[in-house]
Design a protein around this motif. Sequence first.
Motif, short mmCIF file in Angstrom:
data_model
loop_
_atom_site.label_atom_id
_atom_site.label_comp_id
_atom_site.label_asym_id
_atom_site.label_seq_id
_atom_site.Cartn_x
_atom_site.Cartn_y
_atom_site.Cartn_z
N PHE A 65 0.86 -1.10 -0.06
CA PHE A 65 0.23 -0.21 -0.07
C PHE A 65 0.91 1.18 0.03
CE2 PHE A 65 -4.29 -2.61 2.04
CZ PHE A 65 -4.12 -2.38 0.68
N LEU A 66 1.71 1.29 1.04
CA LEU A 66 3.23 2.53 1.07
C LEU A 66 2.94 2.71 -0.38
CD1 LEU A 66 3.95 2.14 4.59
CD2 LEU A 66 2.61 3.30 3.43
N ALA A 67 3.78 1.59 -1.15
CA ALA A 67 4.84 1.50 -2.35
C ALA A 67 4.22 1.78 -3.54
CB ALA A 67 5.66 0.56 -2.76
N PHE A 68 2.48 1.51 -3.52
CA PHE A 68 1.61 1.99 -4.85
C PHE A 68 0.48 2.39 -4.08
CE2 PHE A 68 4.04 -1.67 -6.03
CZ PHE A 68 4.33 -1.07 -6.86
N ALA A 71 -3.25 2.37 -4.55
CA ALA A 71 -3.50 1.27 -4.48
C ALA A 71 -5.01 1.26 -3.18
CB ALA A 71 -2.91 -0.15 -4.80
N TYR A 72 -3.74 1.65 -2.57
CA TYR A 72 -4.37 1.85 -1.08
C TYR A 72 -5.75 3.15 -1.78
CZ TYR A 72 -5.33 3.85 3.64
OH TYR A 72 -5.81 4.18 4.76
N LEU A 74 -7.51 3.46 -4.67
CA LEU A 74 -9.03 2.73 -4.44
C LEU A 74 -10.07 1.45 -3.74
CD1 LEU A 74 -10.33 1.51 -7.54
CD2 LEU A 74 -8.38 -0.08 -7.63
N VAL A 75 -8.99 0.63 -2.99
CA VAL A 75 -9.82 -0.30 -2.29
C VAL A 75 -10.01 0.75 -0.71
CG1 VAL A 75 -9.23 -1.38 0.07
CG2 VAL A 75 -8.32 -2.15 -1.84
N LYS A 76 -9.14 2.20 -0.61
CA LYS A 76 -10.63 3.16 0.52
C LYS A 76 -11.27 4.22 -0.22
CE LYS A 76 -8.40 7.32 1.71
NZ LYS A 76 -7.63 8.53 2.15
N GLY A 77 -11.75 4.04 -1.50
CA GLY A 77 -13.12 4.64 -2.23
C GLY A 77 -13.65 4.33 -1.84
N VAL A 78 -13.81 2.38 -2.07
CA VAL A 78 -14.91 2.14 -2.77
C VAL A 78 -15.22 1.56 -0.94
CG1 VAL A 78 -15.47 -0.34 -3.00
CG2 VAL A 78 -13.75 0.78 -4.67
N GLY A 79 -14.36 0.85 -0.19
CA GLY A 79 -14.56 1.30 0.86
C GLY A 79 -15.38 2.23 1.92
N ALA A 80 -15.10 3.90 1.56
CA ALA A 80 -15.56 4.40 1.91
C ALA A 80 -16.96 4.88 1.17
CB ALA A 80 -15.42 6.07 1.85
N VAL A 81 -17.73 4.47 -0.08
CA VAL A 81 -18.95 4.63 -1.23
C VAL A 81 -19.43 3.75 0.20
CG1 VAL A 81 -19.50 4.06 -2.95
CG2 VAL A 81 -18.04 5.54 -3.05
N TYR A 82 -19.28 2.11 0.06
CA TYR A 82 -19.99 0.97 0.43
C TYR A 82 -20.64 1.74 1.66
CZ TYR A 82 -21.27 -3.59 2.30
OH TYR A 82 -21.53 -4.75 2.36
#
Length: 200
Positions: A65-68, A71-72, A74-82
């Motif tokens: 997650f720190l290197a990319f 990716a973090y 993206l997952v965070k955004g999808v999680g927030a929307v959910y």
Amino acid sequence: MELSHLITFNIALIASILSPGPAFLIALKTTLSSGRQAGVAVGLGLGLVASFWTLAALFGLEAVFLAFPWAYALVKGVGAVYLLYVGYGMWRGAREPVTATVKPARHAFRQGMMINILNPKSVLFAAAVLVVIFPEGMRLTENLLIVANHLIIEVTFYTTLAFGMSRPSVSQGYLRAKVYLDRVASVVLGLLGLRLLFSR
């Protein structure tokens, strides 16, 4: 690794579980609205994924997650929307009567998994706690023991919560105040979703 390390980890883990986050709110709401079986099922889903995040942290997923950062993000955004979606659904259904088929156990299990899958901060939290508490260079068996311990703590907590909150007196109290409790929970979930969306 010593026993004191595991005890310290468990104290930190229980404090984290008890904090008013989306996992706790969903477990509480599911038990009150759909009964003990669904409450246990959602707890199993939450615990399974939470222990997986600990496993991932032990094997360095936080470095990915720190290197990319994308990716973090993206997952965070999808999680927030959910979380916003779940909160909206809870608000919209606040006035609907509770029936025995509100949430089958299999649906509750999936929802528990989704709540924690779409919360990438879980792996960063796990990584931070693990780095502070446990020594470097642990054996594979010690890492697996930590993960198994995490799963047991989570499942035990949510199962106990489901049994305690499914008592008739508690359930009846929830039914009387359902509209207000659901609205409050939906607002909290919405705020948590917005916080996740806009936080770094």
